[in-house]
Design a protein around this motif. Sequence first.
Motif, PDB file in Angstrom:
ATOM      1  N   ILE A  25       0.961  -1.098   0.001  1.00  0.00           N
ATOM      2  CA  ILE A  25      -0.020   0.115  -0.105  1.00  0.00           C
ATOM      3  C   ILE A  25       0.959   1.229  -0.198  1.00  0.00           C
ATOM      4  O   ILE A  25       1.868   1.339   0.901  1.00  0.00           O
ATOM      5  N   LYS A  26       0.753   1.956  -1.157  1.00  0.00           N
ATOM      6  CA  LYS A  26       1.627   3.176  -1.126  1.00  0.00           C
ATOM      7  C   LYS A  26       0.806   4.393  -0.581  1.00  0.00           C
ATOM      8  O   LYS A  26       1.556   5.403  -0.409  1.00  0.00           O
ATOM      9  N   ASP A  27      -0.365   4.335  -0.443  1.00  0.00           N
ATOM     10  CA  ASP A  27      -1.164   5.579  -0.009  1.00  0.00           C
ATOM     11  C   ASP A  27      -2.646   4.980   0.702  1.00  0.00           C
ATOM     12  O   ASP A  27      -3.088   4.176  -0.030  1.00  0.00           O
ATOM     13  N   ASN A  30      -5.222   6.314   0.257  1.00  0.00           N
ATOM     14  CA  ASN A  30      -6.245   6.557  -0.871  1.00  0.00           C
ATOM     15  C   ASN A  30      -6.380   5.246  -1.516  1.00  0.00           C
ATOM     16  O   ASN A  30      -7.357   4.920  -2.349  1.00  0.00           O
ATOM     17  N   ASP A  31      -5.528   4.111  -1.609  1.00  0.00           N
ATOM     18  CA  ASP A  31      -5.502   3.055  -2.186  1.00  0.00           C
ATOM     19  C   ASP A  31      -6.441   2.041  -1.626  1.00  0.00           C
ATOM     20  O   ASP A  31      -6.861   1.086  -2.115  1.00  0.00           O
TER      21      ASP A  31
END
Length: 80
Positions: A44-46, A48-49
Motif C-alpha cells: 500500500i503506497k497511499d 487512498n488505495d
Amino acid sequence: MHPYWIKVSGHLGVGVTAQSEADALQLFSLAFGSAENVVGIEIIKDMNDLDQSHVIPNLGVANWFRRGIWFPQGQEHISN
C-alpha cells in the motif's frame, strides 16, 4: 516495514504491516489458519488505495506503522 493489502477470495481483504510479502503471509496464516484463499498481495503506497467506504471507516485504533494485522479489527494481537 511496509503495509500490505492481502486480497482474499470471497472477502474484502486483510491489511498487514510486515517486513516482506513472506512475513505478511506468515502473519495472515497465524491469524486465519491458511493462506490458500489468498489471490494477491500488494504494498500500500497511499491510504487512498484502500476502500474509502468500508476499510478506512473501520480501521478503529489500528496502527499500520507497527508489525501486525490492522484490518479486519480483532487481529491486532497477531504480531509474533
